[in-house]
Structures are given as C-alpha cells and as structure tokens.
Design an enzyme around this catalytic site. Sequence first.
Site, mmCIF file in Angstrom:
data_model
loop_
_atom_site.group_PDB
_atom_site.id
_atom_site.type_symbol
_atom_site.label_atom_id
_atom_site.label_comp_id
_atom_site.label_asym_id
_atom_site.label_seq_id
_atom_site.Cartn_x
_atom_site.Cartn_y
_atom_site.Cartn_z
ATOM 1 C CG LEU A 43 -1.836 -1.199 1.374
ATOM 2 C CD1 LEU A 43 -2.525 -1.217 2.721
ATOM 3 C CD2 LEU A 43 -2.881 -1.167 0.265
ATOM 4 C CE LYS A 48 10.891 -4.201 7.288
ATOM 5 N NZ LYS A 48 9.943 -3.972 8.373
ATOM 6 C CG ASP A 61 9.170 -0.914 10.747
ATOM 7 O OD1 ASP A 61 8.295 -0.331 10.076
ATOM 8 O OD2 ASP A 61 9.772 -1.922 10.337
ATOM 9 N N GLY A 98 4.957 -11.831 20.527
ATOM 10 C CA GLY A 98 5.835 -12.064 19.384
ATOM 11 C C GLY A 98 7.256 -11.636 19.708
ATOM 12 N N GLY A 152 10.866 -9.327 14.119
ATOM 13 C CA GLY A 152 11.361 -7.982 13.775
ATOM 14 C C GLY A 152 10.467 -6.864 14.288
ATOM 15 C CE1 TYR A 186 -1.178 -3.564 5.377
ATOM 16 C CE2 TYR A 186 0.318 -3.120 7.195
ATOM 17 C CZ TYR A 186 0.105 -3.352 5.859
ATOM 18 O OH TYR A 186 1.159 -3.392 5.004
HETATM 19 P P1 NAP Z 1 8.603 -12.215 12.136
HETATM 20 O O1 NAP Z 1 9.910 -11.543 12.323
HETATM 21 O O2 NAP Z 1 8.503 -13.379 11.223
HETATM 22 O O3 NAP Z 1 8.061 -12.650 13.601
HETATM 23 C C1 NAP Z 1 6.851 -13.264 13.747
HETATM 24 C C2 NAP Z 1 6.582 -13.547 15.238
HETATM 25 O O4 NAP Z 1 5.262 -14.029 15.324
HETATM 26 C C3 NAP Z 1 7.481 -14.620 15.830
HETATM 27 O O5 NAP Z 1 7.790 -14.264 17.138
HETATM 28 C C4 NAP Z 1 6.588 -15.868 15.799
HETATM 29 O O6 NAP Z 1 6.817 -16.747 16.887
HETATM 30 C C5 NAP Z 1 5.239 -15.286 15.964
HETATM 31 N N1 NAP Z 1 4.220 -16.121 15.315
HETATM 32 C C6 NAP Z 1 4.079 -16.372 14.014
HETATM 33 N N2 NAP Z 1 2.998 -17.143 13.787
HETATM 34 C C7 NAP Z 1 2.459 -17.409 15.007
HETATM 35 C C8 NAP Z 1 1.335 -18.141 15.457
HETATM 36 N N3 NAP Z 1 0.538 -18.787 14.584
HETATM 37 N N4 NAP Z 1 1.080 -18.196 16.778
HETATM 38 C C9 NAP Z 1 1.855 -17.550 17.655
HETATM 39 N N5 NAP Z 1 2.932 -16.831 17.295
HETATM 40 C C10 NAP Z 1 3.238 -16.756 15.993
HETATM 41 O O7 NAP Z 1 7.503 -11.187 11.627
HETATM 42 P P2 NAP Z 1 7.490 -9.605 11.823
HETATM 43 O O8 NAP Z 1 8.330 -8.957 10.777
HETATM 44 O O9 NAP Z 1 7.783 -9.286 13.230
HETATM 45 O O10 NAP Z 1 5.984 -9.244 11.454
HETATM 46 C C11 NAP Z 1 4.889 -9.637 12.274
HETATM 47 C C12 NAP Z 1 3.621 -9.028 11.683
HETATM 48 O O11 NAP Z 1 3.646 -7.627 11.881
HETATM 49 C C13 NAP Z 1 3.510 -9.206 10.174
HETATM 50 O O12 NAP Z 1 2.696 -10.298 9.873
HETATM 51 C C14 NAP Z 1 2.872 -7.936 9.678
HETATM 52 O O13 NAP Z 1 1.490 -8.162 9.435
HETATM 53 C C15 NAP Z 1 2.990 -6.972 10.831
HETATM 54 N N6 NAP Z 1 3.724 -5.738 10.467
HETATM 55 C C16 NAP Z 1 3.021 -4.601 10.357
HETATM 56 C C17 NAP Z 1 3.665 -3.427 10.057
HETATM 57 C C18 NAP Z 1 2.827 -2.163 9.955
HETATM 58 O O14 NAP Z 1 3.324 -1.147 9.452
HETATM 59 N N7 NAP Z 1 1.625 -2.159 10.421
HETATM 60 C C19 NAP Z 1 5.040 -3.383 9.860
HETATM 61 C C20 NAP Z 1 5.751 -4.586 9.973
HETATM 62 C C21 NAP Z 1 5.080 -5.764 10.267
HETATM 63 P P3 NAP Z 1 7.992 -17.841 16.891
HETATM 64 O O15 NAP Z 1 9.188 -17.101 17.395
HETATM 65 O O16 NAP Z 1 7.504 -18.877 17.831
HETATM 66 O O17 NAP Z 1 8.147 -18.324 15.488
#
Ligand code: NAP
Length: 458
Positions: free
Chosen positions: A20, A70, A106, A130, A133, A225
């Site tokens: 987006l 990243k 972020d 979580g 990142g 989102y």
């Molecule tokens: P990431 O680095 O892959 O980390 C994902 C985390 O979620 C890990 O700690 C993982 O746990 C946990 N997880 C994944 N699936 C799970 C489940 N089914 N049940 C419980 N825990 C689970 O991902 P990230 O970059 O932090 O991003 C996370 C989310 O944030 C993304 O999906 C995205 O939608 C959102 N985000 C939003 C923005 C924004 O601007 N709004 C920006 C960045 C990201 P484990 O350690 O056990 O694997």
Amino acid sequence: MNNTNTKLYCLIGDPVTHSLSPAMHNAAFAALGINALYTTIQVKKEKLKQTIYSLQALGIKGINVTIPHKITVMKYLDYVDNNAKNICAVNTIVNKNGKLIGYNTDIIGAITAIKSKIKNLKNKTAIVIGAGGTSRAVCFGLAKEGARIIILNRTKKKAEKEARLLRKTLKIDVQAYGLNEKNLSLFLQKADLLCNCTPIGLNKEKSLMKKELLRKGLVIFDAVYKVGGTKLIRDARTAGCIAIGGEQMLVNQGAAAFELFVGKKPDTEIMLNVIKKKLNIPCLQAGNIYLIGFMGSGKSSVGRLLAKKLKMNFIDLDNEIEKITGKSIKQIFAEDGEEEFREVEIDALTLASKKGNCVIAVGGGAILNYLNTYRMRKSGKVVLLRAPPEVIVKRLEKEKTRPLLLGLSTTQRLARTKKLLRSREPFYNLAKNFEVQTNNKSTEQATDEIIEVLGVAK
Ligand code: NAP
C-alpha cells in the site's frame, strides 16, 4: 504531472505487489505539490546487492525496504543510524549526495501510533506478543519511552533472547515468557497495553486471544492490518478497549520515511484515508458529522478541532440561531420562551443539514425533536459526546449564559443536569451512530477517537 524532473522513490522487497506504500506516498506527494513518483520493485534475495548499487547509481532519492531484505541490506549502505543498528534492521534508505544512509522508521511508526492513545508511556506495563522484527522495533520504542515490557512468544527461548538483547542494549528490565492463555490472562490483569506483533489475524478470521480476556480501558495495538480490519481490533472495540489498528503504524512509519526523503511532514490524514480505502475500512463519507450531547460535553471545542483535522467546515448551531434571530440564545429563552427557541432550532438545523461536509455542534436539547434526529441521520453521522454530570457542572462553573442552568447553585445545577440527562437518554440513544466519552481526555484525544470511530465503524 510526471516529467523529466520527477524524483523517484521505491519500495524493494519480495513480494511487493500487494504493498500500500505507493498509494499513500504518491497521495502525500500530490498533496504537497511535490513532483515525485513512488513505485515498487520486486527484488529476489540474490539480486539485492546489485539492485542497491544500481539504484544508487541511478540517483534514486529514497528507498523503503521490506521482507526479506531489512537485515541483509545494511551491509550495502554507507552509513546506518543508531536506531536501525540497535534493532538490526533498515526499512528506509536516503540517498544523500550519492551516499546511502539507512534508517528504521518502524520504531517511530509504532510508537507514534501507540502514543496517539497513551501520551505518557513511562511506567506503563506493556505486553508484547511475538519476538520477531516488529516486536523488536515495538519493544525498543516502548523501552525508550520508559514502559515496562513483558514479552510473550510462542517459542519461549526466542522471547528470552529478545529480552536479553533489550537488557544489554538499553539496560532495562524485560520479562519474557511463553505465549499461552494462562500467561495472557495473568499478565493482562496488570497491563495497560497489549501489542500484537505476530501475523496472527492476518489470514484467517481468528484472534490471538478470547474476547473475554479483553477489558474496558485496555489499549490494544495490532501491528497487523488487513482488509476489513482484524478480529482482535473489532473484538477490542466491542469490549470497550482503546484500539489501534496496524494501518496506523503503516501510515506513521511511512510518514517518518517521507520526511526523511523530502524534508517535509506529509499530511497523515490523507495517507490514512488512502490506506483505509484500499483496505475497505470505511473512510468518512461525504456528508456532515453532527456532535450531540449535553452542554459542556465538549461539542464546540472538539467540533472545531475535528473540522480542522478533517478539512471540513465547522458550524455551531447556536451561533446560526443567533444569526437567524438577531438575538442571543439567552435573550430568545427570556423573551420568546423555550418552545420558540426549539422551532428556530429546527429551521437552523434544516439549513445546516443541506450544506454537506460540515462538522455541526448541535445544541443539547435538539434531539428532543424527532425531526432534528431524522435530518441528522439522513445527512451524516451523529456522534454523542458524553461526560459525567459532575464533570459537566464543573466545566460550566463560570457559564452565565446557559438558560437551563441560570440562577442555580452548584448543588441545584448538578441535580438539574442529572435530571435532564436522565430524561434525554432515550433521545440520545435514538439519535447517535456512535458515542465518545470526553471525560479525562484532551480535546485532541477526544477528536482523534471520533476520527477513528467514524473511520472504521459501519
Ligand atoms: P517475524 O519476524 O517473522 O516474527 C513473527 C513472530 O510471530 C514470531 O515471534 C513468531 O513466533 C510469531 N508467530 C508467528 N505465527 C504465530 C502463530 N501462529 N502463533 C503464535 N505466534 C506466531 O515477523 P514480523 O516482521 O515481526 O511481522 C509480524 C507481523 O507484523 C507481520 O505479519 C505484519 O502483518 C505486521 N507488520 C506490520 C507493520 C505495519 O506497518 N503495520 C510493519 C511490519 C510488520 P515464533 O518465534 O515462535 O516463530
């Protein structure tokens, strides 16, 4: 209009087609009259180095970076700022005279979104779900604001590792536990804020917790989102929590990147509306916004700010009545009586309702006439502002012009206010689309809550 002077900006990642960012950045460029274009470039992992050097050689002014680059991208940059170094991730690159400088927006994106609801995070208890990142960016931001952090993660070891990193880098105490219902319900009891930093809720219609665990007043931030909003955010709203959707973080991290790119603050309302349209989260419809509620509930001050923020016109209906009659409200009540006043009020509201794109602060008793309620509901959204009677009386302490409270002592004013509120309650309930409490909130907080409520509710 793009031409040979158009400056180029882009998002690199894989995948990027769903992004987006182009829509919100291009809208912000257009609003400021900046001749620039933002686009996406899909970059495979093995092509990252080549792409970065090519973009640098081409003189691309700014680049946003998303999954999976990243971390890796950092080694191809000339300089990385401390925040980005600390969380070991870059999402924004600025080309300054040929040198590539990496930042991470972020952190500020998440914290700006959260601080729109909790101004002072010092000593507030935040549960962060979580340990990836996004969690790291959120934790760094919260820690810098002085919040107490409890990380809950599916893989407990990873939560502990993140906690160790935070302790080492920021010298703060962070607790870390496994993510399960028992821990959630235990820690939620003393939490002020819960942040979902996992992808839970992104695809399926599920939430990371049972609705019963949510309680009134708790602030819920969901980094995720999606089209229509996440279940967690919808549950939070119905449970009376203060909800912050992932689109708020998206817009604020984008706005911070935009400022680094062009040195100007973008209009975040414009960016947010573009995003909401794309996500099918209803934006404000063309039409009026009516603020109803008892005198002293904040209709005029909130209405003025709301109109300013939404670029709408502001109408105070009592002022319109004074213009129509050439008399003050006090005078109309004294000389012609309340009945006559209510008649003129119907005329004034009919006229105002035809204008469109107005925020209209409506007199406290206007809802007593069903014709007014009908007009308001037909031509816009009706927001009821509420405040407890004691607060209303305090706010109106120095008021000498309110006919319904004229000549009464404080005790009598309180009794009168309570009585009037009781008798008006069914009328308010009939008229309102939504309601917002103004007690213990600044004008800005109440206004932002209305924008949020109007923007996401049906
Ligand atoms: P990431 O680095 O892959 O980390 C994902 C985390 O979620 C890990 O700690 C993982 O746990 C946990 N997880 C994944 N699936 C799970 C489940 N089914 N049940 C419980 N825990 C689970 O991902 P990230 O970059 O932090 O991003 C996370 C989310 O944030 C993304 O999906 C995205 O939608 C959102 N985000 C939003 C923005 C924004 O601007 N709004 C920006 C960045 C990201 P484990 O350690 O056990 O694997």
